[in-house]
Design a protein around this motif. Structure first.
Motif, mmCIF file in Angstrom:
data_model
loop_
_atom_site.group_PDB
_atom_site.id
_atom_site.type_symbol
_atom_site.label_atom_id
_atom_site.label_comp_id
_atom_site.label_asym_id
_atom_site.label_seq_id
_atom_site.Cartn_x
_atom_site.Cartn_y
_atom_site.Cartn_z
ATOM 1 N N SER A 297 -66.235 10.287 40.098
ATOM 2 C CA SER A 297 -66.274 10.310 41.550
ATOM 3 C C SER A 297 -65.006 9.674 42.084
ATOM 4 N N GLY A 298 -64.818 9.865 43.369
ATOM 5 C CA GLY A 298 -63.781 9.173 44.118
ATOM 6 C C GLY A 298 -62.394 9.251 43.551
ATOM 7 N N PRO A 299 -61.800 10.467 43.554
ATOM 8 C CA PRO A 299 -60.399 10.536 43.134
ATOM 9 C C PRO A 299 -59.553 9.585 43.981
ATOM 10 N N GLU A 300 -58.616 8.951 43.330
ATOM 11 C CA GLU A 300 -57.813 7.954 44.038
ATOM 12 C C GLU A 300 -56.685 8.608 44.818
ATOM 13 N N ASP A 301 -56.239 7.928 45.848
ATOM 14 C CA ASP A 301 -55.130 8.449 46.656
ATOM 15 C C ASP A 301 -53.782 8.081 46.055
ATOM 16 N N ALA A 302 -53.764 7.062 45.227
ATOM 17 C CA ALA A 302 -52.495 6.568 44.691
ATOM 18 C C ALA A 302 -51.765 7.674 43.940
ATOM 19 N N ARG A 303 -50.437 7.657 44.112
ATOM 20 C CA ARG A 303 -49.611 8.655 43.437
ATOM 21 C C ARG A 303 -49.547 8.293 41.949
ATOM 22 N N MET A 304 -50.034 9.176 41.100
ATOM 23 C CA MET A 304 -50.097 8.873 39.664
ATOM 24 C C MET A 304 -49.296 9.878 38.853
ATOM 25 N N THR A 305 -48.762 9.398 37.755
ATOM 26 C CA THR A 305 -48.071 10.308 36.832
ATOM 27 C C THR A 305 -48.550 10.011 35.423
ATOM 28 N N PHE A 306 -48.299 10.953 34.512
ATOM 29 C CA PHE A 306 -48.798 10.807 33.150
ATOM 30 C C PHE A 306 -47.635 10.854 32.162
ATOM 31 N N HIS A 307 -47.588 9.857 31.293
ATOM 32 C CA HIS A 307 -46.583 9.874 30.225
ATOM 33 C C HIS A 307 -47.198 10.538 29.001
ATOM 34 N N ASP A 308 -46.643 11.668 28.605
ATOM 35 C CA ASP A 308 -47.160 12.404 27.440
ATOM 36 C C ASP A 308 -46.688 11.743 26.156
ATOM 37 N N PRO A 309 -47.592 11.176 25.377
ATOM 38 C CA PRO A 309 -47.164 10.611 24.087
ATOM 39 C C PRO A 309 -46.755 11.752 23.143
ATOM 40 N N CYS A 310 -45.576 11.613 22.552
ATOM 41 C CA CYS A 310 -45.034 12.713 21.731
ATOM 42 C C CYS A 310 -46.009 13.192 20.663
ATOM 43 N N GLN A 311 -46.628 12.200 19.977
ATOM 44 C CA GLN A 311 -47.453 12.576 18.831
ATOM 45 C C GLN A 311 -48.718 13.308 19.252
ATOM 46 N N ILE A 312 -49.160 13.059 20.477
ATOM 47 C CA ILE A 312 -50.376 13.731 20.932
ATOM 48 C C ILE A 312 -50.039 15.107 21.495
ATOM 49 N N VAL A 313 -48.906 15.179 22.182
ATOM 50 C CA VAL A 313 -48.566 16.409 22.892
ATOM 51 C C VAL A 313 -47.701 17.322 22.025
ATOM 52 N N ARG A 314 -46.428 16.983 21.909
ATOM 53 C CA ARG A 314 -45.498 17.882 21.198
ATOM 54 C C ARG A 314 -45.853 17.998 19.717
ATOM 55 N N MET A 315 -46.221 16.875 19.114
ATOM 56 C CA MET A 315 -46.495 16.886 17.679
ATOM 57 C C MET A 315 -47.980 17.065 17.386
ATOM 58 N N GLY A 316 -48.828 16.953 18.430
ATOM 59 C CA GLY A 316 -50.267 16.977 18.170
ATOM 60 C C GLY A 316 -50.998 18.151 18.777
ATOM 61 N N GLY A 317 -50.371 18.794 19.772
ATOM 62 C CA GLY A 317 -50.976 19.985 20.345
ATOM 63 C C GLY A 317 -51.987 19.742 21.449
ATOM 64 N N VAL A 318 -52.140 18.477 21.877
ATOM 65 C CA VAL A 318 -53.045 18.206 23.004
ATOM 66 C C VAL A 318 -52.177 18.194 24.263
ATOM 67 N N ILE A 319 -52.138 19.306 24.968
ATOM 68 C CA ILE A 319 -51.171 19.430 26.055
ATOM 69 C C ILE A 319 -51.853 19.523 27.419
ATOM 70 N N GLU A 320 -52.902 20.307 27.500
ATOM 71 C CA GLU A 320 -53.534 20.543 28.801
ATOM 72 C C GLU A 320 -54.673 19.586 29.144
ATOM 73 N N PRO A 321 -55.503 19.108 28.168
ATOM 74 C CA PRO A 321 -56.672 18.292 28.532
ATOM 75 C C PRO A 321 -56.326 17.136 29.468
ATOM 76 N N GLN A 322 -55.254 16.407 29.160
ATOM 77 C CA GLN A 322 -54.938 15.240 29.987
ATOM 78 C C GLN A 322 -54.637 15.627 31.430
ATOM 79 N N ARG A 323 -54.134 16.841 31.633
ATOM 80 C CA ARG A 323 -53.800 17.283 32.990
ATOM 81 C C ARG A 323 -55.081 17.562 33.779
ATOM 82 N N ARG A 324 -56.035 18.212 33.090
ATOM 83 C CA ARG A 324 -57.309 18.498 33.763
ATOM 84 C C ARG A 324 -58.049 17.196 34.056
ATOM 85 N N LEU A 325 -57.945 16.237 33.116
ATOM 86 C CA LEU A 325 -58.639 14.958 33.324
ATOM 87 C C LEU A 325 -57.989 14.174 34.467
ATOM 88 N N MET A 326 -56.658 14.242 34.538
ATOM 89 C CA MET A 326 -55.964 13.543 35.619
ATOM 90 C C MET A 326 -56.390 14.092 36.982
#
Lengths: 426, 219, 362
Positions: A297-326
């Motif tokens: 509930s209650g998405p925040e108004d604060a401007r947020m950004t996400f740092h993609d950890p290399c091993q999870i994203v480029r080397m791990g293949g988890v690319i989209e889930p974190q975006r949907r969760l954000m």
């Protein structure tokens, strides 16, 4: 030739395969990998060009596995690999490489450079040319079970603290649970909120889960330092624990290299596929979201950004889930320039953060991340790797930046809709 | 040996020898490289559309975001020289005749003035990338004898071909002979220099795309 | 001498050649040799008044095509008549005398004109096995050539065989044939190559020698620049089609009918230096390309060995001759590398003792 050097050459001969041979023959010295490497972009020192870090491997390959190289070697025209050279290359192979894999992504001829660095480290480590900091951590991981020396009593203490503070009982060694959660030492000591967060999420989703007292440590310094036998031993502990508890899925925590080590290297280290699935916590959360059992509930108004950890994203293949969760928790989610698989490393992966000799270089390399952060002017920085978190905090402290930093799992847990039947299914 | 005899040698036994060394070299190199094999990957693959070795084969033709601006000389020089080289090689009437003889395949050529223009552009692009190699710190640092040798043996066929067609400086006979000899040198050295990337680039891209594609990363 | 001049003009007149057309011929010859117009008048004057220099003609390994070209191509020719202004003292194909008479006539001419006569040679000289493959009156071509050349003012090698070895010298060259210029080093040797050479080339050189007593300027292959400076391609009337990329693909396609460039059909015009495209043949009727056939390159050394006449210059002569063998050799060496590489890898894996943390420190 010293015994350790001949061991190194032996192990390198063992790991050189067709892809490596193909890559080394394809390089045209275009220099583009330098532009992809934050150690070059932040220092402009050509010696940090990724492909150059592989020079000993290239020469060995040529001398051992090509006809021309063998002929040159036979008539004494090949420059042999020496201990001194490997020692000199320590800085290039360990201090100035976080195994972020960005070079492998831009190489126009398609060379997977990080794949080769990983193999070169096998030879370097065995010949005693790994950095002292990483050796210490690796020894600790083998001897105590955790790179930070965290033993079971320490974990149990943290679990009892959680229970005392939140009233949540963290399941331990529950056979037949659906999920088995792994932790990084960093999370046990520095970010125990993560454990609480997972507990809350599991409770809301109504899933059974457990920790394993024999295998709670997720990190694998064997992978980072480059010794397959050590990496295998560490992975085997987890495999044994998970198969003993007959869990369906092992969850890798918010730690980058732990995920790639277990998910992508593990089966190849132990020589067989697992009898369970391995998922990163972000993948699990995204599955819950999709199934509608993750309610926030209650998405925040604060401007947020996400740092993609290399091993999870480029080397791990988890690319989209974190975006949907954000999107679930932030109204104003902004992407950094070069986000996703093109993201820049925090500067401390691949064992660099455990390597005291590399500390200064790590902080210089952080300027790349600083630039990215300044470009988006976020009020909050979210990530999903305990090591990135520490490195980002160090960097921001050095450059006097003040952006609050939080792990994505905790952020999600903070926004959970506590249903009426809280604890009802728990 | 006079120019006509040089030409007769270049077109005759010289070309036969060059083709033979080229074929033998390629066979040897490709066998010695790819027979090293690789272990099967036991990790459960993550299937994502667009992530595979085959995708990477063509995806690497395009520069990643931002890289074109960062390294525009490398990219633009590289594109122009590679495409120009291939166009001149494949679309010049005399070359098509030769290819037809070898393979039985033929296609319509480009008009000579267009080929002339492309050749000049290719030569300029090659000179630009050479100057860049000497001046840009990273390239200069990485470059050795092999890099300059590879550049030279690639440049000479284009240059001598252009001079021959244009009848510049030397007689057509001499230039045609030198052109064919330069191509022969190119063929002979190709398998043993970095120009071997013409063959290995495809498996390299495929391996990279395959390794990372299994993880669900479209590289 | 005046008598001789009158004689020549009378002869010409009796064959229907007017004084005017004789002068025109001399002017044309001069212009062909890129000499100033005044040279034409000098030619005419010299031809009617100069002393008749002695010429000895030796034929070695040849087919008489050169002689045919120069004397019998069509009659009556001004070229043929030009021979009237020389004293052809020995030519065993043309002379009536035979046997010992002929040989003694030659020796007599040589001695009488020692140091002044022109030696014309057609045919190549066999060197293998002591030169037994071609002899005249029991004397080998080599001995005859060397003996005669000693007394010559200059040697003119007529035809590609004499100039470059030609057909007898083509691979595998069973008789060890060589060119004149590779044997005679102490006299000027002028190569008038071609198979056969153009008659006007021959007469032009003779006319210059008669008129001025000089020999023409030569290219690097010893050929008079006046005739051999340009390639057939440079002067070819089909050249515009080459420049436009219009090529006949077969000898009977539309391109061939339209008279397009014969490059792809194997024309060697681009690498052949000769005057065919300007002087033409058979009383300036045409030259091979005008008849729809590519140039064979007959005035260039080794043209017999330059691959098929019907292969384009950009094509190699049988490039895949050794392809199969090369692939097999590559596969064998590559296979040996593969086996040893795999062996080394296995050995490395076998020798490799599992590492433990103690190994990490030196």
């Amino acid at each position: 030739m010293s015994a350790s050097l001949s061991r190194a050459i032996n192990v390198l001969k063992k790991v050189i395969d067709a892809p490596i041979a193909s890559y080394l023959n394809s390089c045209v010295h275009c220099g583009l990998c330098a532009e992809a490497c934050l150690f070059y972009t932040e220092t402009h020192d050509p010696k940090y060009t990724p492909i150059h870090k592989l020079e000993p491997l290239r020469r060995l390959y040529r001398q051992e596995y090509t006809l021309i190289g063998r002929l040159l070697k036979a008539i004494g025209l090949a420059k042999p690999i020496t201990d001194a050279e490997l020692e000199e290359w320590k800085e290039l192979v360990y201090n100035s490489c976080t195994m972020c894999g960005r070079c492998s992504l831009v190489c126009p001829v398609g060379n997977d450079i990080v794949y080769m660095v990983r193999r070169l480290r096998e030879g370097m480590a065995i010949a005693g040319h790994a950095p002292q900091g990483m050796i210490t951590v690796t020894k600790r991981a083998i001897e105590t079970g955790s790179p930070m020396g965290i033993k079971l009593p320490a974990l149990k203490f943290q679990l009892s603290q959680i229970k005392a503070e939140t009233g949540i009982e963290i399941p331990l060694d529950q056979e037949g649970a659906e999920y088995m959660l792994l932790l990084s030492s960093m999370e046990v000591i520095n970010f125990p909120e993560f454990i609480t967060a997972v507990a809350k999420i599991m409770r809301q989703a109504g899933k059974t889960w457990t920790l394993c007292s024999e295998a709670f440590e997720a990190t694998n310094s064997g992978i980072q330092i480059g010794v397959s036998e050590i990496a295998e031993e560490i992975v085997s502990r987890i495999v044994d624990g998970a198969e003993k508890l007959r869990v369906k899925t092992v969850i890798s925590p918010e730690c980058g290299h732990a995920f790639t080590a277990l998910r992508w290297e593990g089966p190849n280290l132990i020589g067989r596929p697992y009898r369970f699935k391995v998922r990163h916590i972000l993948e699990v959360l995204d599955e819950f979201r999709e199934q509608g059992i993750l309610k926030t509930s209650g998405p925040e108004d604060a401007r947020m950004t996400f740092h993609d950890p290399c091993q999870i994203v480029r080397m791990g293949g988890v690319i989209e889930p974190q975006r949907r969760l954000m999107q679930m928790v932030a109204k104003d989610f902004v992407e950094m320039p070069d986000s996703g698989k093109y993201n820049w490393c925090c500067g401390g992966g691949g064992g660099v953060s455990a390597n005291e000799d590399a500390k200064e270089l790590q902080l210089i390399a952080f300027q790349r991340k600083k630039e990215q952060l300044e470009a988006v002017k976020a009020e909050r920085l979210v990530t999903a790797c305990a090591n990135c978190r520490i490195v980002l905090e160090e960097g921001m402290e050095r450059y006097r930046m003040d952006v609050p930093l939080v792990g994505l799992t905790e952020l999600i847990a903070d926004h959970l809709v506590e249903a009426n039947n809280v604890g009802g299914t728990g | 040996m006079n120019e006509f005899q040089l030409l007769a040698f270049a077109r005759g036994i010289g070309f036969q020898i060059a083709v033979a060394i080229f074929l033998m070299g390629m066979m040897l190199r490709l066998t010695e490289i790819y027979s090293l094999g690789r272990k099967p990957n036991l990790a459960e693959p993550r299937l994502v559309s667009g992530a595979s070795g085959w995708h990477t084969l063509y995806r690497r033709f395009a520069p990643p975001p931002g890289m074109l601006q960062t390294a525009y000389i490398t990219y633009i020089g590289g594109y122009v020289f590679h495409i120009g080289f291939m166009m001149v090689f494949l679309l010049f009437a005399q070359h098509i005749k030769m290819i037809q003889e070898l393979t039985g395949l033929s296609w319509p050529p480009l008009p000579a003035p267009i080929i002339d223009f492309i050749t000049v552009v290719t030569l300029v692009a090659m000179l630009v990338v050479l100057v860049d190699r000497v001046r840009a710190p990273v390239k200069r640092f990485l470059s050795g004898f092999g890099d300059y040798l590879a550049w030279t043996i690639t440049f000479l066929p284009v240059l001598t071909g252009y001079l021959a067609v244009k009848h510049l400086f030397l007689s057509y006979t001499t230039l045609l002979a030198l052109h064919i000899v330069s191509v022969e040198i190119f063929l002979v050295l190709l398998p043993f220099t970095k120009i071997a990337h013409t063959a290995t680039v495809w498996p390299s891209r495929w391996f990279n795309g395959n390794t990372n594609g299994r993880k669900g990363v479209p590289v | 001498m005046a008598n001789h001049g009158v004689e020549l003009l009378d002869q010409l007149a009796s064959q229907g050649v007017s004084r005017r057309s004789f002068l025109k011929y001399c002017a044309a010859l001069a212009s062909l040799m890129a000499l100033p117009p005044a040279a034409g008048r000098a030619f005419a004057k010299a031809l009617v008044s100069a002393p008749r220099p002695s010429v000895i003609w030796l034929s070695f390994q040849e087919c008489t095509g050169c002689t045919e070209s120069l004397t019998r191509s069509h009659a009556p020719t001004l070229e043929g008549l030009l021979f009237n202004s020389i004293s052809l003292d020995y030519h065993h194909t043309l002379q009536a005398a035979a046997g010992a008479d002929a040989e003694s006539a030659r020796q007599e001419a040589v001695q009488k004109n020692w140091g002044k006569f022109l030696l014309v040679v057609d045919g190549s000289v066999p060197m293998k096995d002591g030169g037994v493959y071609s002899t005249i009156a029991g004397v080998s071509n080599y001995d005859l050539l060397m003996e005669t050349a000693k007394g010559a003012a200059a040697v003119i090698a007529v035809g590609t065989c004499a100039a470059f070895g030609g057909l007898p010298g083509a691979r595998p060259n069973p008789t060890g044939s060589v060119s004149i210029s590779s044997l005679v080093h102490d006299k000027p040797v002028i190569n008038l190559s071609g198979c056969p050479p153009i008659p006007a080339v021959m007469t032009g050189v003779l006319a210059q020698y008669l008129a001025f007593g000089t020999l023409p300027e030569l290219d690097s292959l010893g050929r008079p620049k006046a005739f051999y400076a340009d390639t057939i391609h440079d002067r070819c009337y089909r050249r515009p089609f080459y420049d436009q990329g219009k090529f006949a693909k077969t000898f009977d396609d539309e391109g061939a009918r339209q008279g397009w460039c014969l490059f792809e059909l194997g024309c060697k015009g681009p690498v052949t230096h000769n005057a065919c495209a300007t002087t033409k043949w058979n009383d300036s009727t045409s030259f091979p390309i005008e008849s729809g056939h590519g140039c064979l390159g007959c005035s260039e050394p080794g043209f017999w060995d330059a691959g098929s006449f019907y292969r384009a210059l950009s094509q190699s002569a049988n490039p895949l001759q050794h392809a199969k063998g090369a692939l097999v050799a590559g596969a064998v060496v590559g296979g040996a590398m593969a086996v040893t590489n795999r062996g080394f890898k296995m050995m490395a894996a076998h020798v490799h003792a599992p590492s433990n943390v103690a190994d990490l420190e030196k």
